[in-house]
Design a protein around this motif. Structure first.
Motif, PDB file in Angstrom:
ATOM      1  N   ARG A 251       0.825  -1.212   0.000  1.00 15.73           N
ATOM      2  CA  ARG A 251       0.000   0.000   0.000  1.00 15.73           C
ATOM      3  C   ARG A 251       0.855   1.257   0.000  1.00 15.73           C
ATOM      4  NH1 ARG A 251      -5.288  -1.274   3.706  1.00 15.73           N
ATOM      5  NH2 ARG A 251      -5.586  -3.390   2.955  1.00 15.73           N
ATOM      6  N   LYS A 252       2.088   1.106   0.488  1.00 15.44           N
ATOM      7  CA  LYS A 252       3.001   2.261   0.437  1.00 15.44           C
ATOM      8  C   LYS A 252       3.667   2.391  -0.936  1.00 15.44           C
ATOM      9  CE  LYS A 252       5.976   3.304   3.724  1.00 15.44           C
ATOM     10  NZ  LYS A 252       5.716   4.682   4.134  1.00 15.44           N
ATOM     11  N   GLY A 253       3.419   1.438  -1.819  1.00 18.06           N
ATOM     12  CA  GLY A 253       4.028   1.462  -3.148  1.00 18.06           C
ATOM     13  C   GLY A 253       5.404   0.825  -3.182  1.00 18.06           C
ATOM     14  N   MET A 254       5.838   0.193  -2.085  1.00 16.79           N
ATOM     15  CA  MET A 254       7.164  -0.456  -2.048  1.00 16.79           C
ATOM     16  C   MET A 254       6.981  -1.918  -2.467  1.00 16.79           C
ATOM     17  SD  MET A 254       8.169   1.333   1.539  1.00 16.79           S
ATOM     18  CE  MET A 254       9.844   0.788   1.739  1.00 16.79           C
ATOM     19  N   GLY A 426      -2.578  21.413 -13.536  1.00 16.78           N
ATOM     20  CA  GLY A 426      -3.462  20.585 -12.697  1.00 16.78           C
ATOM     21  C   GLY A 426      -3.288  19.106 -13.019  1.00 16.78           C
ATOM     22  N   ALA A 427      -3.172  18.794 -14.324  1.00 16.74           N
ATOM     23  CA  ALA A 427      -3.004  17.379 -14.726  1.00 16.74           C
ATOM     24  C   ALA A 427      -1.662  16.841 -14.206  1.00 16.74           C
ATOM     25  CB  ALA A 427      -3.061  17.272 -16.242  1.00 16.74           C
ATOM     26  N   ILE A 428      -0.598  17.678 -14.349  1.00 17.61           N
ATOM     27  CA  ILE A 428       0.724  17.220 -13.860  1.00 17.61           C
ATOM     28  C   ILE A 428       0.669  16.980 -12.347  1.00 17.61           C
ATOM     29  CG2 ILE A 428       3.122  17.971 -13.470  1.00 17.61           C
ATOM     30  CD1 ILE A 428       2.963  19.347 -16.245  1.00 17.61           C
ATOM     31  N   ALA A 429      -0.020  17.868 -11.619  1.00 10.56           N
ATOM     32  CA  ALA A 429      -0.122  17.706 -10.151  1.00 10.56           C
ATOM     33  C   ALA A 429      -0.829  16.391  -9.814  1.00 10.56           C
ATOM     34  CB  ALA A 429      -0.871  18.888  -9.557  1.00 10.56           C
ATOM     35  N   ASP A 430      -1.913  16.069 -10.570  1.00  8.68           N
ATOM     36  CA  ASP A 430      -2.642  14.822 -10.288  1.00  8.68           C
ATOM     37  C   ASP A 430      -1.792  13.596 -10.623  1.00  8.68           C
ATOM     38  OD1 ASP A 430      -4.807  16.122  -9.325  1.00  8.68           O
ATOM     39  OD2 ASP A 430      -6.065  15.871 -11.110  1.00  8.68           O
ATOM     40  N   TYR A 431      -1.094  13.641 -11.780  1.00 10.46           N
ATOM     41  CA  TYR A 431      -0.231  12.496 -12.125  1.00 10.46           C
ATOM     42  C   TYR A 431       0.908  12.349 -11.105  1.00 10.46           C
ATOM     43  CZ  TYR A 431      -2.499  11.691 -16.635  1.00 10.46           C
ATOM     44  OH  TYR A 431      -3.423  11.369 -17.602  1.00 10.46           O
ATOM     45  N   SER A 432       1.420  13.491 -10.628  1.00 11.83           N
ATOM     46  CA  SER A 432       2.502  13.422  -9.633  1.00 11.83           C
ATOM     47  C   SER A 432       2.003  12.753  -8.356  1.00 11.83           C
ATOM     48  CB  SER A 432       3.025  14.832  -9.309  1.00 11.83           C
ATOM     49  OG  SER A 432       3.577  15.407 -10.473  1.00 11.83           O
ATOM     50  N   ILE A 435       1.822   9.115  -9.044  1.00 14.80           N
ATOM     51  CA  ILE A 435       3.158   8.499  -9.035  1.00 14.80           C
ATOM     52  C   ILE A 435       3.648   8.332  -7.598  1.00 14.80           C
ATOM     53  CG2 ILE A 435       5.589   8.980  -9.591  1.00 14.80           C
ATOM     54  CD1 ILE A 435       4.522  10.081 -12.309  1.00 14.80           C
ATOM     55  N   GLU A 436       3.306   9.306  -6.769  1.00 13.84           N
ATOM     56  CA  GLU A 436       3.680   9.224  -5.351  1.00 13.84           C
ATOM     57  C   GLU A 436       3.014   8.005  -4.697  1.00 13.84           C
ATOM     58  OE1 GLU A 436       2.698  12.053  -1.697  1.00 13.84           O
ATOM     59  OE2 GLU A 436       3.287  13.157  -3.496  1.00 13.84           O
ATOM     60  N   LEU A 437       1.746   7.774  -5.093  1.00 11.13           N
ATOM     61  CA  LEU A 437       1.005   6.643  -4.513  1.00 11.13           C
ATOM     62  C   LEU A 437       1.429   5.310  -5.130  1.00 11.13           C
ATOM     63  CD1 LEU A 437      -2.584   8.215  -4.435  1.00 11.13           C
ATOM     64  CD2 LEU A 437      -1.168   7.696  -2.454  1.00 11.13           C
ATOM     65  N   ARG A 438       1.698   5.266  -6.421  1.00 13.68           N
ATOM     66  CA  ARG A 438       2.023   4.018  -7.115  1.00 13.68           C
ATOM     67  C   ARG A 438       3.237   4.206  -8.015  1.00 13.68           C
ATOM     68  NH1 ARG A 438      -2.600   0.705  -7.076  1.00 13.68           N
ATOM     69  NH2 ARG A 438      -1.288  -0.880  -8.006  1.00 13.68           N
ATOM     70  N   PRO A 439       4.428   4.378  -7.439  1.00 12.91           N
ATOM     71  CA  PRO A 439       5.607   4.715  -8.262  1.00 12.91           C
ATOM     72  C   PRO A 439       6.033   3.601  -9.219  1.00 12.91           C
ATOM     73  CG  PRO A 439       6.225   4.328  -5.977  1.00 12.91           C
ATOM     74  CD  PRO A 439       4.742   4.291  -6.019  1.00 12.91           C
ATOM     75  N   SER A 440       5.531   2.394  -9.031  1.00 17.58           N
ATOM     76  CA  SER A 440       6.012   1.301  -9.881  1.00 17.58           C
ATOM     77  C   SER A 440       5.165   1.109 -11.140  1.00 17.58           C
ATOM     78  CB  SER A 440       6.018  -0.003  -9.071  1.00 17.58           C
ATOM     79  OG  SER A 440       4.702  -0.314  -8.699  1.00 17.58           O
ATOM     80  N   TRP A 445       4.044   7.270 -15.396  1.00 16.22           N
ATOM     81  CA  TRP A 445       5.204   8.094 -15.785  1.00 16.22           C
ATOM     82  C   TRP A 445       5.045   8.541 -17.245  1.00 16.22           C
ATOM     83  CZ3 TRP A 445       8.969   9.371 -12.203  1.00 16.22           C
ATOM     84  CH2 TRP A 445       8.940   8.655 -10.998  1.00 16.22           C
ATOM     85  N   ILE A 446       4.541   7.645 -18.082  1.00 15.98           N
ATOM     86  CA  ILE A 446       4.366   7.986 -19.502  1.00 15.98           C
ATOM     87  C   ILE A 446       3.311   9.089 -19.648  1.00 15.98           C
ATOM     88  CG2 ILE A 446       3.667   7.114 -21.764  1.00 15.98           C
ATOM     89  CD1 ILE A 446       4.710   4.365 -20.894  1.00 15.98           C
ATOM     90  N   HIS A 447       2.215   8.936 -18.903  1.00 10.75           N
ATOM     91  CA  HIS A 447       1.157   9.953 -18.994  1.00 10.75           C
ATOM     92  C   HIS A 447       1.680  11.320 -18.557  1.00 10.75           C
ATOM     93  CE1 HIS A 447      -2.460   7.853 -20.258  1.00 10.75           C
ATOM     94  NE2 HIS A 447      -2.057   6.797 -19.539  1.00 10.75           N
ATOM     95  N   ARG A 448       2.436  11.337 -17.481  1.00  8.80           N
ATOM     96  CA  ARG A 448       2.959  12.644 -17.032  1.00  8.80           C
ATOM     97  C   ARG A 448       3.936  13.202 -18.065  1.00  8.80           C
ATOM     98  NH1 ARG A 448       5.830  13.582 -11.255  1.00  8.80           N
ATOM     99  NH2 ARG A 448       7.616  12.706 -12.354  1.00  8.80           N
ATOM    100  N   ALA A 449       4.730  12.294 -18.675  1.00  4.53           N
ATOM    101  CA  ALA A 449       5.680  12.735 -19.691  1.00  4.53           C
ATOM    102  C   ALA A 449       4.943  13.401 -20.856  1.00  4.53           C
ATOM    103  CB  ALA A 449       6.494  11.546 -20.189  1.00  4.53           C
TER     104      ALA A 449
END
Lengths: 529, 201
Positions: A251-254, A426-432, A435-440, A445-449
């Motif tokens: 749940r921590k994304g690790m 706003g979109a970048i903030a949501d994707y970030s 990513i913070e919640l599910r970095p794997s 990452w592609i969507h934010r790119a």
């Protein structure tokens, strides 16, 4: 006696010795009924082996006593110190007859001292075997000591538990027990202390596990992790604690840490449905859908009433385009028709893979059962987005995020709605946040790119795509994944050259990225952890 | 002077084997008292077992003495968590085998020494009960020493399979197999004709 009396004699002897098999008994009885000679063999055999009423000679003790005197004289001669020895452990005086020597460095030691210490006491030597001096000795069998471990070995677990629990009283009593002179009293005290240490350990483990699970349910992941890690320090092979920590890591994304714990937990206790369910979730996080389906299936086999396992397998099957996904989700609803989570999950999956009308019906049913169901609102947002109502979609997702800040699809749909509205920051903030919640999850990452490229921030876009490529390298190596990696690598090169870039996401990747970040398990599905 | 008249407290009369074994871990005088008590408890049984095994009363007396001296010397090695009697008879057995080995060596050295020959005929039909006992005894005497010790401990001393296994440091399954093999050997010895001197076996 007939010709088969030879075999019967063996059976007669076996019967007298108490080792006759049941099947042979009948054959023997039949023969003895017919053969008088063999009938007299059993008493003869038993009489021949009987010791009778023999009495030892009356003067035997006197002879033994005089033998003892000469034995004592011989021992004194043996013990006359040619070279004075001292015990390496207690530094007391040693005589030849009571000395043992380290099998590696030949350091002399009293035998009880050696076993008390558990190994050689000489500096730098840790040998655990001994040799004795080569002195003539009567032929006496050695009593094996394997059943009674050394004192050090017996007391070590108590000390470890005492220190682990921080129980000064337990350690103090342990030290006091070592000062008791009588062996019987020492044994009794050791047994009491062992029982007490085990009791304290069990209670502490249960307390830590309960506290960790309560924190996990409340979303205090760091607190839960601390409790589970502390519990595992006391009992590293506890499958339930390992599974709970694995779920917390997940749940921590690790995901790597989660997979380590969950694989060990299922190896230690293959009968834990909760551990298999968490392993299925972690594998799905790693985009290992086959593995996820396999683990979820194990969980279902172990506990066919586990609604979360049906939902998990349904989601994994949906990602693989398997029509059986709907069946799994339907089964989850059949198991608990009042579970709004099951309805909203089927609505969510059906939106992408089935009849949209059914998805809408399921979402409404979920909201009817639980007006606070966040995922059902996301499904509504998806319908709004489909109609081109991006403002409505953003509003519905914001409500869903307010209801459940960890609901990944809400962040994802809002990000894509904002991107469609050209609210790129706003979109970048949501994707970030995603990513913070599910970095794997590589697709985030592609969507934010893509949003960053649209904004003209090529270096950041390249960094995101490079990270996505690295994450993909960790996942499967099937043909489709390799193709995706090739497309991604080509996109990075084009961005570096400043050329126009085709989206590295295929048409159905939007769907894939969205389902991959399906909702975290709700409180109703946490009961096993 | 009997052992109870020797001045030592009458521990033997208590027949408290456990107390004696605790004493056996004490100082020299306590160890001697323990040995005396254990001697009183077990001397007849040890003597009968030895006599049956070595088939010589004088040699059995030596075995009795040697067994208790060995026991005294190995008190330190006794593990109180294990049963005493199987261990004692392991010591007695070893003492008996040692005595038999020494006697065989002497017999080889002594020219013209002849062992008592068992019956040279196999079992025939129609033997009387008395004759059957003699022939059975002769067949048992022809078994290897280890086998005879095994049979005596199981039947003569009445040890159960677990105690025999403990005494021989093997598993119960092995004891069972060995007893079955011993029964077969006994049957073969009972029915085989002992070869005459110079006759091929």
């Amino acid at each position: 006696m007939s010709s088969d009396c030879s075999e019967i004699a063996s059976l007669v002897a076996s019967r007298s010795l108490g080792v006759l098999d049941e099947g042979e008994r009948d054959a023997l009885e039949r023969h003895l009924g017919d053969c008088a000679s063999c009938g007299s063999l059993a008493p003869a055999f038993e009489k021949s082996l009987s010791l009778g009423a023999e009495r030892a000679p009356a003067d035997s003790w006197e002879k033994i006593r005089s033998g003892l005197a000469s034995l004592s004289t011989k021992r004194e001669e043996d013990d006359a110190p040619l070279v004075r020895l001292s015990c390496t452990y207690c530094h007391g005086e040693l005589v030849r007859s009571s000395a043992v020597y380290c099998a590696a460095c030949l350091a002399p030691c009293h035998e009880p001292c050696f076993f008390e210490h558990g190994r050689c006491a000489a500096p730098g030597c840790s040998e655990t075997r001994i040799v004795r001096a080569c002195v003539p000795a009567p032929l006496v069998p050695a009593m094996p000591r394997v059943d009674r471990p050394s004192r050090a070995k017996r007391l070590a677990p108590i000390l470890v538990i005492g220190l682990g629990l921080g129980s000064a009283a337990l350690v103090a009593e342990l030290i006091r027990s070592m000062e008791v002179a009588s062996q019987a009293d020492r044994d009794r005290l050791e047994a009491e202390l062992t029982a007490r240490a085990e009791r304290d350990l069990k209670k502490k483990l249960a307390d830590l596990l309960e506290a960790g699970r309560a924190k996990l349910a409340k979303g205090d992941l760091d607190g839960a992790l601390d409790d589970f890690t502390q519990a595992l320090g006391l009992d590293p092979r506890n499958a339930l604690t390992l599974a709970s920590r694995g779920e917390t890591y997940r749940r921590k994304g690790m995901v790597d840490e989660a997979l380590d714990d969950l694989v060990r937990a299922t190896a230690l206790d293959a009968s834990s449905a909760a551990a298999w369910l968490s392993l299925g979730s972690a594998r799905q996080d790693r985009q290992d859908y086959e593995g996820s389906i396999e683990a979820s299936t194990r969980a279902i086999e172990l506990d066919p009433t586990l609604v979360a396992a049906w939902i998990r397998r349904g989601a994994a099957r949906a990602l693989r385009g398997d029509p059986a996904a709907q069946n799994d989700l339907t089964r989850a609803i059949q198991l608990d028709p009042t579970d709004a989570t099951a309805w909203s999950h089927r609505a969510y999956i059906t939106f992408f893979t089935g009849d949209p009308q059914n998805a809408q019906d399921d979402a409404e049913k979920a909201l009817e059962l639980d007006p606070g169901n966040a995922l059902a609102r996301v499904v509504r947002a998806l319908f709004a987005q489909k109609r081109g109502d991006f403002d409505g979609a953003e509003r519905l997702c914001s409500m869903a995020i307010e209801l459940d800040p960890r609901l990944y699809p809400a962040w994802f749909v809002r990000a894509s709605a904002r991107q469609a509205k050209k609210d790129l920051d706003g979109a970048i903030a949501d994707y970030s946040r995603l990513i913070e919640l599910r970095p794997s999850v590589s697709h985030l990452w592609i969507h934010r790119a893509l949003v960053r490229r649209e904004k003209g921030d090529s270096p950041s876009a390249i960094a995101d795509l490079t990270r996505a490529l690295a994450l993909m390298a960790k996942t499967t190596t099937d043909a489709r994944a390799l193709l995706e990696k090739d497309r991604l690598a080509a996109a990075i090169k084009a961005l570096e050259r400043g050329d126009p870039v085709e989206t590295p996401l295929k048409k159905d990747d939007d769907l894939k990225g969205l389902i991959e970040i399906e909702p975290a398990p709700g409180p109703g599905r946490d009961r096993q952890h | 002077m009997t052992e109870l008249e020797s001045g030592a407290p009458p521990l033997a009369a208590d027949k408290d084997e456990r107390a004696l074994l605790v004493l056996a871990r004490g100082d020299e005088s306590e160890r001697e008292r323990a040995l005396q008590g254990l001697h009183a408890l077990y001397k007849d049984e040890v003597f009968a077992f030895s006599k049956k095994l070595v088939r010589d009363p004088a040699l059995a007396e030596d075995v009795l003495q040697e067994s208790f001296l060995s026991l005294y010397a190995s008190f330190d090695r006794y593990d109180p968590e294990r049963p005493f009697r199987p261990w004692l008879f392991q010591i007695v057995r070893n003492a008996a085998f040692g005595a038999l080995r020494a006697r065989r060596k002497n017999e080889k050295l002594a020219a013209g020494a002849e062992a008592k020959e068992p019956s040279r005929e196999g079992v025939l039909p129609g033997v009387s009960a008395l004759e059957m006992i003699e022939r059975t005894q002769a067949a048992l005497d022809r078994l290897p020493e280890e086998t005879r010790a095994l049979l005596l401990q199981r039947h003569g001393l009445g040890m159960n399979l677990a105690q025999v296994a403990e005494s021989f440091s093997v598993t119960e399954r092995t004891v069972r197999n060995r007893l079955r093999t011993a029964a077969d050997q006994f049957a073969r010895a009972l029915f085989s004709k002992v070869p005459e001197e110079g006759e091929a076996p």
